[in-house]
Design a protein around this motif. Sequence first.
Motif, PDB file in Angstrom:
ATOM      1  N   ALA A 111     -14.749   1.016   8.471  1.00 14.87           N
ATOM      2  CA  ALA A 111     -14.173  -0.356   9.131  1.00 14.87           C
ATOM      3  C   ALA A 111     -13.360  -1.021   8.252  1.00 14.87           C
ATOM      4  CB  ALA A 111     -15.485  -1.170   9.696  1.00 14.87           C
ATOM      5  N   SER A 112     -13.390  -1.251   7.374  1.00 13.41           N
ATOM      6  CA  SER A 112     -11.893  -2.236   6.675  1.00 13.41           C
ATOM      7  C   SER A 112     -11.293  -1.607   6.062  1.00 13.41           C
ATOM      8  CB  SER A 112     -13.724  -3.427   5.739  1.00 13.41           C
ATOM      9  OG  SER A 112     -13.833  -2.689   4.508  1.00 13.41           O
ATOM     10  N   ARG A 113     -12.048  -0.737   5.439  1.00 18.18           N
ATOM     11  CA  ARG A 113     -10.643   0.439   4.874  1.00 18.18           C
ATOM     12  C   ARG A 113     -10.328   0.252   3.037  1.00 18.18           C
ATOM     13  NH1 ARG A 113      -8.304   4.815   7.645  1.00 18.18           N
ATOM     14  NH2 ARG A 113      -7.128   4.122   8.437  1.00 18.18           N
ATOM     15  N   GLU A 114     -11.368  -0.768   3.132  1.00 19.01           N
ATOM     16  CA  GLU A 114     -11.570  -1.382   1.765  1.00 19.01           C
ATOM     17  C   GLU A 114     -11.796  -0.490   0.630  1.00 19.01           C
ATOM     18  OE1 GLU A 114     -14.447  -4.174  -0.883  1.00 19.01           O
ATOM     19  OE2 GLU A 114     -15.064  -4.349   0.913  1.00 19.01           O
ATOM     20  N   VAL A 115     -11.640  -0.281  -0.470  1.00 21.04           N
ATOM     21  CA  VAL A 115     -11.359   0.332  -1.693  1.00 21.04           C
ATOM     22  C   VAL A 115     -13.206   0.599  -2.344  1.00 21.04           C
ATOM     23  CG1 VAL A 115     -11.252   2.097  -3.634  1.00 21.04           C
ATOM     24  CG2 VAL A 115      -9.667   1.831  -2.351  1.00 21.04           C
ATOM     25  N   VAL A 116     -13.844   2.224  -1.966  1.00 24.18           N
ATOM     26  CA  VAL A 116     -15.590   1.617  -2.189  1.00 24.18           C
ATOM     27  C   VAL A 116     -15.688   1.766  -4.112  1.00 24.18           C
ATOM     28  CG1 VAL A 116     -17.675   1.786  -2.078  1.00 24.18           C
ATOM     29  CG2 VAL A 116     -15.950   1.366   0.147  1.00 24.18           C
ATOM     30  N   ILE A 117     -15.551   3.183  -3.830  1.00 23.38           N
ATOM     31  CA  ILE A 117     -15.522   3.771  -5.182  1.00 23.38           C
ATOM     32  C   ILE A 117     -13.494   4.273  -5.158  1.00 23.38           C
ATOM     33  CG2 ILE A 117     -16.244   6.221  -6.141  1.00 23.38           C
ATOM     34  CD1 ILE A 117     -18.476   4.109  -5.868  1.00 23.38           C
ATOM     35  N   LYS A 118     -13.248   4.689  -6.871  1.00 17.60           N
ATOM     36  CA  LYS A 118     -11.986   5.126  -7.086  1.00 17.60           C
ATOM     37  C   LYS A 118     -11.996   5.584  -8.534  1.00 17.60           C
ATOM     38  CE  LYS A 118      -7.475   4.789  -6.978  1.00 17.60           C
ATOM     39  NZ  LYS A 118      -6.298   3.917  -7.249  1.00 17.60           N
ATOM     40  N   GLY A 119     -12.313   7.232  -8.836  1.00 18.26           N
ATOM     41  CA  GLY A 119     -12.354   7.909  -9.917  1.00 18.26           C
ATOM     42  C   GLY A 119     -11.058   7.964 -10.591  1.00 18.26           C
TER      43      GLY A 119
END
Length: 179
Positions: A111-119
């Motif tokens: 919905a927000s396109r926000e990065v929740v997790i990035k390795g």
Amino acid sequence: MEDTGTVYRIEVLSPLGADTIRNVIPPAPIVVGDTLVMGLVQVSEDSATPQRKIFRLRLGQHRVETSPLPDDVWSSYQDILVSPNGRYIAYVGQDTTPANPGTYGIVRDLASREVVIKGPGNGGCDCDEDFNHARWFAPDSFEIAVAHGNSNSGWQRISGKASARSIHVDTLRDEPDWH
């Protein structure tokens, strides 16, 4: 043959009527709750610059909505997966800046396109096929394996729970057999 792909036409039947979704591409669409079908469609026949989009079909509305994939999706990556609850998308992204080149696992809020997790970054291989993998465990736990063939490091696996924004990183020596 290397530049071809299969697209599907899917008919969705429900008590609210029938709908057809054209140009559906793997992975298979998912059903979220009782009223939503989500997946990917191919909107361009030019395989040199694939134009894939996320689709949403809300049963009874007889309209397929599409939205673009995030800009950082690695263009050769195939396992772009919507979570079973329909809130997140997991994929392998690519950073093309000289300071931090390579691929990485990523989970975004749809919905927000926000990065929740990035390795961690620096993944990648000089290869002609996609050796990266992703999968979801209901409702929002995931695993993403990023090939690190350029450094002979196997696969970097990131796993976690999107809603908790938790992540675990480890290394796999053998390619995952998740399909």
